[in-house]
Design an enzyme around this catalytic site. Structure first.
Site, mmCIF file in Angstrom:
data_model
loop_
_atom_site.group_PDB
_atom_site.id
_atom_site.type_symbol
_atom_site.label_atom_id
_atom_site.label_comp_id
_atom_site.label_asym_id
_atom_site.label_seq_id
_atom_site.Cartn_x
_atom_site.Cartn_y
_atom_site.Cartn_z
ATOM 1 N N LYS A 128 0.863 -1.185 0.000
ATOM 2 C CA LYS A 128 0.000 0.000 0.000
ATOM 3 C C LYS A 128 0.895 1.229 0.000
ATOM 4 O O LYS A 128 2.042 1.179 0.456
ATOM 5 C CB LYS A 128 -0.891 0.018 1.244
ATOM 6 C CG LYS A 128 -2.200 0.761 1.038
ATOM 7 C CD LYS A 128 -3.185 -0.030 0.195
ATOM 8 C CE LYS A 128 -4.510 0.707 0.060
ATOM 9 N NZ LYS A 128 -5.514 -0.088 -0.661
ATOM 10 N N ASP A 168 -6.950 4.331 -4.787
ATOM 11 C CA ASP A 168 -7.626 4.174 -3.503
ATOM 12 C C ASP A 168 -8.316 5.509 -3.236
ATOM 13 O O ASP A 168 -8.556 6.279 -4.173
ATOM 14 C CB ASP A 168 -6.627 3.811 -2.395
ATOM 15 C CG ASP A 168 -7.298 3.309 -1.121
ATOM 16 O OD1 ASP A 168 -7.657 2.120 -1.066
ATOM 17 O OD2 ASP A 168 -7.461 4.099 -0.171
#
Length: 461
Positions: A128, A168
């Protein structure tokens, strides 16, 4: 948090990362779900060692991101990439641009991503990244300049076979396009040639085309059909499997509350309507839109226009109310952000007779809220690791599509997404066994796949 006495082998981790509460929440939620494995008479100690190994990222990269605002002022943000686990494949996970982003938030997201990716059945590791940059209120030119600077820093760490970021919160098709454009044209040292006579250093443009180094791209340059829709659609497909299996019912006519109004919420709402459900709410940080008779197609189009085109708040649509009034509904789809459902919120859901909670966001339920859901075993509870895995799963399909230099039809991608979500549901049911819940099955299935890979690789033994 769960009872720390149960997991004293996590004490050192708690001490080291006490300043990262959301990361520790994710770790302890996972530990609680797979607790029986730690007591296995044969492999219990191995599972503890493997779990501890999984809690530390393989690499954490941080960098500054300087960019110029429209007034000509230099701004500097922070950027990160957390490469959590490559046991199953290249690091894979989104980029989040939001002022709340820090290394602890990204560690929580990366940790969750490892197990989510494992459930897809694709050869994907977990990671991430992101920045504390806030896109709200920024012009397109400012966002483009920021994305170019961010990619200038990030490009040296990513590759189609090493680490493949995606979008995201705060990173949609526009931002992916800006970053991919910068990657393609980034001036980098591809090789350095020292000539003995002149000591000249030759550089050349990277200008690499067709590399699947980012997913969520436009269809014009290697993207895949349904990637924007996949997380929301997949969440609803997962709910559909569970409702048909556990309740012997369908979504037809059911009242469904959706929180959030971003990408996941938008397309979860669309698919719910396609399946005949009545969407009674969407929300953003300013308030809630309530549709007492269910959202209509015109309502949905207005939300899409506000959020994707005008980039406006839901309040601009009118009929906004405070979050205190919640209509009666049967299924909840939290699709906003982490920790949006606390203990009181979960208790209210139970009081209203909600039959299922399907997490479209990552860890949208606090530890105390999860305990409320667990204590009501009549309620179907599927965490985001499984429920929202369709997004990263379709990103994995985009990587395969890029590698084959082709583009699949929308119908094929949708069929593959449906098959993937059905397979994840089966993994959960099988791992849960006769006495376990779907939440426990989800976490156990993801953990065991990664643990077995670590053992076969010789990384944990």
């Amino acid at each position: 948090m769960c009872d720390s006495a149960k997991f004293d082998f996590l004490d050192d981790l708690r001490a080291k990362y006490s300043h990262q509460p959301v990361f520790l929440q994710a770790v302890e939620e996972m530990a609680l779900a797979i607790e029986p494995l730690f007591h296995d008479s044969v492999n219990g100690e191995f599972y503890k060692r493997a779990f501890l190994y999984m809690t530390e990222p393989e690499r954490m990269i941080s960098f500054h991101v300087p960019w110029m605002d429209d007034a000509g002022n230099l701004q500097v943000n922070r950027g990160w990439r957390v490469e959590f686990s490559s046991a199953l494949g290249p690091y894979k996970g989104g980029l989040r641009f939001h002022p709340t982003v820090d290394d602890g938030i990204l560690k929580f997201l990366g940790f969750e991503q490892v197990f989510k990716n494992a459930l897809t059945g694709l050869p994907l590791g977990g990671g991430k990244g992101g920045s504390d940059f806030d896109p709200k209120g920024k012009s397109d030119a400012e966002i483009r300049r920021f994305c170019e600077s961010f990619m200038t820093q990030l490009c040296r760490y990513i590759d189609a076979s090493t680490d493949v970021p995606a979008g995201d919160i705060g990173v949609g098709g526009r931002e992916i396009g800006f970053m991919y454009g910068q990657y393609k044209l980034q001036l980098s040292v591809e090789h350095t040639l020292m000539l003995s006579r002149s000591n000249s250093i030759f550089q050349r443009l990277a200008n690499k085309h067709g590399k699947g180094v980012l997913t969520g791209k436009s269809l014009l340059f290697g993207g895949i059909h349904l990637r924007p829709e996949a997380t929301g659609y997949g969440t609803v497909y997962m709910a559909q499997h569970a409702i048909e299996d556990k309740l012997k019912e369908s979504l037809e006519g059911k009242l469904c509350a959706v929180s959030g109004s971003g990408n996941v919420a938008q397309y979860a709402s669309q698919m719910l309507m396609k399946l005949g459900a009545k969407v009674v709410s969407v929300s953003d940080s300013d308030g809630v839109l309530v549709f007492e008779n269910g959202m209509s197609l015109d309502d949905w189009n207005a939300v899409i226009d506000a959020k994707q085109v005008k980039r406006a708040r839901l309040s601009s649509l009118g009929n906004t109310i405070s979050g205190k009034y919640i209509p009666e509904f049967e299924f909840a789809f939290p699709c906003a952000t982490q920790n949006e459902i606390d203990k009181d919120g979960a208790s209210l859901l139970m009081k209203k007779g909600v039959m299922g909670v399907f997490e479209g966001a990552n860890l949208p339920t606090t530890a105390e809220g999860q305990q409320v859901l667990r204590s009501n075993r009549r309620v179907i509870y599927i965490p985001g690791k499984a429920a929202n895995a369709g997004g990263v799963g379709t990103s994995g399909l985009e990587m395969s599509q890029n590698a084959s230099r082709t583009q699949w039809k929308k119908e094929k991608v949708d069929a593959m997404l449906k098959e993937m979500m059905a397979d994840i549901y089966k993994q959960m049911v099988d791992a849960a066994g006769q006495d376990g819940t779907l939440e426990e099955g989800c976490n156990r299935a993801g953990f065991l796949k990664v643990a077995h890979a670590l053992k076969e690789l010789g990384w944990v033994y």
